[in-house]
Design a protein around this motif. Structure first.
Motif, PDB file in Angstrom:
ATOM      1  N   MET A  29       0.834  -1.209   0.000  1.00  0.00           N
ATOM      2  CA  MET A  29       0.000   0.000   0.000  1.00  0.00           C
ATOM      3  C   MET A  29       0.868   1.258   0.000  1.00  0.00           C
ATOM      4  N   LEU A  30       1.939   1.240   0.789  1.00  0.00           N
ATOM      5  CA  LEU A  30       2.848   2.382   0.828  1.00  0.00           C
ATOM      6  C   LEU A  30       3.451   2.644  -0.542  1.00  0.00           C
ATOM      7  N   GLY A  31       3.837   1.562  -1.231  1.00  0.00           N
ATOM      8  CA  GLY A  31       4.434   1.703  -2.555  1.00  0.00           C
ATOM      9  C   GLY A  31       3.495   2.327  -3.560  1.00  0.00           C
ATOM     10  N   ILE A  32       2.229   1.904  -3.550  1.00  0.00           N
ATOM     11  CA  ILE A  32       1.254   2.475  -4.491  1.00  0.00           C
ATOM     12  C   ILE A  32       1.072   3.968  -4.223  1.00  0.00           C
ATOM     13  N   ALA A  33       0.953   4.347  -2.942  1.00  0.00           N
ATOM     14  CA  ALA A  33       0.784   5.758  -2.583  1.00  0.00           C
ATOM     15  C   ALA A  33       1.984   6.593  -3.040  1.00  0.00           C
ATOM     16  N   ILE A  34       3.195   6.063  -2.834  1.00  0.00           N
ATOM     17  CA  ILE A  34       4.407   6.789  -3.231  1.00  0.00           C
ATOM     18  C   ILE A  34       4.474   6.949  -4.745  1.00  0.00           C
ATOM     19  N   MET A  35       4.073   5.902  -5.482  1.00  0.00           N
ATOM     20  CA  MET A  35       4.133   5.983  -6.943  1.00  0.00           C
ATOM     21  C   MET A  35       3.113   6.968  -7.504  1.00  0.00           C
ATOM     22  N   ILE A  36       1.996   7.120  -6.849  1.00  0.00           N
ATOM     23  CA  ILE A  36       1.020   8.126  -7.271  1.00  0.00           C
ATOM     24  C   ILE A  36       1.642   9.521  -7.153  1.00  0.00           C
ATOM     25  N   VAL A  37       2.322   9.775  -6.032  1.00  0.00           N
ATOM     26  CA  VAL A  37       2.987  11.067  -5.826  1.00  0.00           C
ATOM     27  C   VAL A  37       4.100  11.276  -6.849  1.00  0.00           C
ATOM     28  N   GLY A  38       4.912  10.237  -7.059  1.00  0.00           N
ATOM     29  CA  GLY A  38       6.003  10.339  -8.020  1.00  0.00           C
ATOM     30  C   GLY A  38       5.519  10.587  -9.429  1.00  0.00           C
ATOM     31  N   HIS A  39       4.417   9.958  -9.809  1.00  0.00           N
ATOM     32  CA  HIS A  39       3.855  10.152 -11.142  1.00  0.00           C
ATOM     33  C   HIS A  39       3.368  11.591 -11.327  1.00  0.00           C
ATOM     34  N   ALA A  40       2.712  12.120 -10.299  1.00  0.00           N
ATOM     35  CA  ALA A  40       2.233  13.505 -10.377  1.00  0.00           C
ATOM     36  C   ALA A  40       3.405  14.479 -10.509  1.00  0.00           C
ATOM     37  N   LEU A  41       4.466  14.244  -9.751  1.00  0.00           N
ATOM     38  CA  LEU A  41       5.654  15.101  -9.837  1.00  0.00           C
ATOM     39  C   LEU A  41       6.284  15.040 -11.229  1.00  0.00           C
ATOM     40  N   PHE A  42       6.304  13.840 -11.807  1.00  0.00           N
ATOM     41  CA  PHE A  42       6.963  13.658 -13.098  1.00  0.00           C
ATOM     42  C   PHE A  42       6.243  14.420 -14.211  1.00  0.00           C
ATOM     43  N   TYR A  43       4.952  14.234 -14.317  1.00  0.00           N
ATOM     44  CA  TYR A  43       4.234  14.832 -15.443  1.00  0.00           C
ATOM     45  C   TYR A  43       3.919  16.317 -15.280  1.00  0.00           C
ATOM     46  N   PHE A  44       4.093  16.827 -14.080  1.00  0.00           N
ATOM     47  CA  PHE A  44       3.872  18.259 -13.887  1.00  0.00           C
ATOM     48  C   PHE A  44       5.159  18.931 -13.409  1.00  0.00           C
ATOM     49  N   SER A  45       6.291  18.314 -13.799  1.00  0.00           N
ATOM     50  CA  SER A  45       7.604  18.819 -13.398  1.00  0.00           C
ATOM     51  C   SER A  45       7.965  20.090 -14.165  1.00  0.00           C
ATOM     52  N   PRO A  46       8.506  21.111 -13.464  1.00  0.00           N
ATOM     53  CA  PRO A  46       8.882  22.353 -14.141  1.00  0.00           C
ATOM     54  C   PRO A  46      10.282  22.321 -14.755  1.00  0.00           C
ATOM     55  N   SER A  47      11.092  21.291 -14.421  1.00  0.00           N
ATOM     56  CA  SER A  47      12.481  21.279 -14.884  1.00  0.00           C
ATOM     57  C   SER A  47      13.030  19.860 -14.957  1.00  0.00           C
ATOM     58  N   TYR A  48      14.158  19.715 -15.638  1.00  0.00           N
ATOM     59  CA  TYR A  48      14.807  18.406 -15.783  1.00  0.00           C
ATOM     60  C   TYR A  48      15.253  17.819 -14.440  1.00  0.00           C
ATOM     61  N   ILE A  66      13.910  18.212 -11.499  1.00  0.00           N
ATOM     62  CA  ILE A  66      12.713  17.725 -10.802  1.00  0.00           C
ATOM     63  C   ILE A  66      12.208  16.448 -11.463  1.00  0.00           C
ATOM     64  N   LEU A  67      12.406  16.348 -12.781  1.00  0.00           N
ATOM     65  CA  LEU A  67      12.039  15.145 -13.520  1.00  0.00           C
ATOM     66  C   LEU A  67      12.789  13.943 -12.953  1.00  0.00           C
ATOM     67  N   ILE A  68      14.087  14.129 -12.726  1.00  0.00           N
ATOM     68  CA  ILE A  68      14.909  13.059 -12.161  1.00  0.00           C
ATOM     69  C   ILE A  68      14.466  12.738 -10.734  1.00  0.00           C
ATOM     70  N   PHE A  69      14.219  13.786  -9.943  1.00  0.00           N
ATOM     71  CA  PHE A  69      13.783  13.578  -8.558  1.00  0.00           C
ATOM     72  C   PHE A  69      12.469  12.794  -8.508  1.00  0.00           C
ATOM     73  N   ALA A  70      11.550  13.133  -9.422  1.00  0.00           N
ATOM     74  CA  ALA A  70      10.261  12.445  -9.463  1.00  0.00           C
ATOM     75  C   ALA A  70      10.440  10.959  -9.729  1.00  0.00           C
ATOM     76  N   ARG A  71      11.373  10.629 -10.600  1.00  0.00           N
ATOM     77  CA  ARG A  71      11.603   9.214 -10.909  1.00  0.00           C
ATOM     78  C   ARG A  71      12.281   8.491  -9.752  1.00  0.00           C
ATOM     79  N   ILE A  72      13.068   9.209  -8.972  1.00  0.00           N
ATOM     80  CA  ILE A  72      13.664   8.615  -7.771  1.00  0.00           C
ATOM     81  C   ILE A  72      12.564   8.264  -6.764  1.00  0.00           C
ATOM     82  N   VAL A  73      11.609   9.178  -6.598  1.00  0.00           N
ATOM     83  CA  VAL A  73      10.471   8.928  -5.709  1.00  0.00           C
ATOM     84  C   VAL A  73       9.701   7.697  -6.180  1.00  0.00           C
ATOM     85  N   SER A  74       9.361   7.673  -7.476  1.00  0.00           N
ATOM     86  CA  SER A  74       8.612   6.539  -8.022  1.00  0.00           C
ATOM     87  C   SER A  74       9.404   5.241  -7.912  1.00  0.00           C
TER      88      SER A  74
END
Length: 420
Positions: free
Chosen positions: A83-102, A104-112
């Motif tokens: 359950m924790l993993g699914i919640a974290i991946m939802i956050v990471g996905h949101a960060l990735f597709y609404f990222s303002p910079s490269y 942050i793009l990398i950071f979002a994928r680290i979260v996911s």
């Protein structure tokens, strides 16, 4: 005395279905950006190598996370980490597709990537625990591997249709809401198995004649094998659409064609899981899978050299089918030969090592070679040779079936030594 294995109950099958649903979310969020590589490169003004870095950051975060989760999953519970993993991946996905910079793009994928680690380790381990003592362990691990194929198909094909029809922003918001609803449902009905569940099924977990350490010969064997499997998976899902669009296919068609790797795997994992349960041995099927993966790479190389799309797709199909033979059967061997209390830790070792090296080495070399030599074929030649070593030569050396392990343990007990 031989342990009697029993048929799974309806509750065990139902829990497996829930584990498959949970498990499919990880590959979906991992690969759903694969058909939008050109859009991402244009939006953030990055090269193929930089896209490779985004993918590598994800793989390293997942690999490291798998070691962490593997050491804690048996203490905290498999459901919690799933359950924790699914919640974290939802956050990471949101960060990735609404990222303002490269960056942050990398950071979002680290979260996911860390979220993926939670799901992959915990969901697989949960399915294994539910099916402990049953005669369908190969089917259970095959079902969890099929989850990877289901999630990947949705990511590379259905997702591309969704964003084409709704737009990138609206399509991603819809995905986030949908998965959040699934998370809530799973929180309410998915469970860790208890003593009463095992008693009701008639299953007993007999750990005699099994490795007592998480790091054993079969853990090493599967580390090596899954490194090759995830290398092929990364190439098909990260670079497959680009290979095909370079030859003139549309983005959606390329995404669909790339999914044959995982779609073929859905059937392979279930069929060979059942076959290995009947045979009582896993090694022949694992070696068959390794040889078939190499053959698939040869088709990809030939297709790239000749510029023939259907040959490349045939390579994806062959490699994918055979990779998904190897993946679940290695976990089945592990559950056959390792004490139940060490399964989660062993899974963490296997998945951690394979993610770090498989996803990094294979897909990164293809991206770098593509930039410098303007060719996919050279990188694929390297991958074919490496797969022959990892999935044919070394697997043959290290894999031990349960009867061999039991005999090894008995011999070592008589001599007063510990089995590796």
């Amino acid at each position: 005395m031989e342990t009697k294995l029993v048929n799974p109950t309806k509750k065990q099958w139902f829990m497996l279905v829930l584990c498959v649903i949970a498990g499919s979310i990880a590959p979906f969020f991992q690969y759903c950006h694969g058909t939008l590589t050109d859009y991402i490169m244009e939006t953030y003004n990055i090269t193929y190598s930089q896209v490779g870095i985004v993918n590598t950051a994800y793989s390293w975060a997942c690999g490291i996370g798998l070691f962490i989760v593997g050491s804690a999953v048996e203490k905290k519970g498999c459901k919690f980490f799933t359950m924790l993993g699914i919640a974290i991946m939802i956050v990471g996905h949101a960060l990735f597709y609404f990222s303002p910079s490269y960056p942050i793009l990398i950071f979002a994928r680290i979260v996911s990537g860390f979220g993926n680690a939670c799901i992959y380790n915990a969901a697989y381990t949960l399915a294994v625990h539910w099916f402990a003592g049953t005669n369908k362990m190969g089917v259970a691990t095959g079902g969890m591997t099929a989850a990877d194929g289901i999630g990947t198909f949705c990511a590379l094909y259905l997702f591309s249709i969704l964003v084409n029809n709704l737009g990138i922003q609206t399509g991603n918001i819809a995905v986030i809401i949908f998965v959040a609803v699934i998370l809530i449902i799973l929180i309410m009905i998915l469970k860790d198995p208890g003593v009463m569940d095992m008693e009701d099924s008639g299953a007993t977990v007999d750990d005699t004649g099994k490795y007592e350490k998480a790091l054993n010969s079969n853990t090493i064997a599967h580390c090596i094998a899954v490194t090759g499997v995830l290398g092929g998976l990364g190439i098909a899902n990260y670079w497959g659409p680009s290979m095909l669009t370079d030859l003139g296919m549309s983005s959606s068609a390329a995404g669909l064609a790339s999914t044959v790797f995982s779609v073929a795997g859905i059937f392979a994992s279930l069929i060979f899981g059942a076959i290995s349960d009947k045979m009582g041995t896993r090694r022949p099927s694992i070696l068959f899978g390794g040889i078939g993966m190499v053959a698939g790479y040869l088709l990809m190389i030939a297709g790239n050299q000749m510029g023939i799309i259907w040959v490349i797709v045939a390579g994806f199909l062959c490699t994918g089918f055979c990779a998904y033979v190897v993946y679940p059967l290695g976990f089945a061997v592990l559950s056959d030969t390792t004490v139940s209390s060490k399964i989660g830790m062993a899974n963490g070792i296997i998945q951690g090592v394979s993610f770090i090296f498989g996803m990094f080495v294979f897909q990164q070399i293809v991206g770098v070679v593509r930039d410098f030599a303007d060719s996919y074929a050279i990188g694929l030649i390297f991958c074919a040779a490496l797969t022959f070593v990892t999935n044919v030569v070394l697997v043959r050396v290290f894999v031990r079936d349960k009867d061999e392990v039991a005999a090894e343990m008995a011999k070592n007990q008589q001599s007063g030594t510990k089995a590796f």
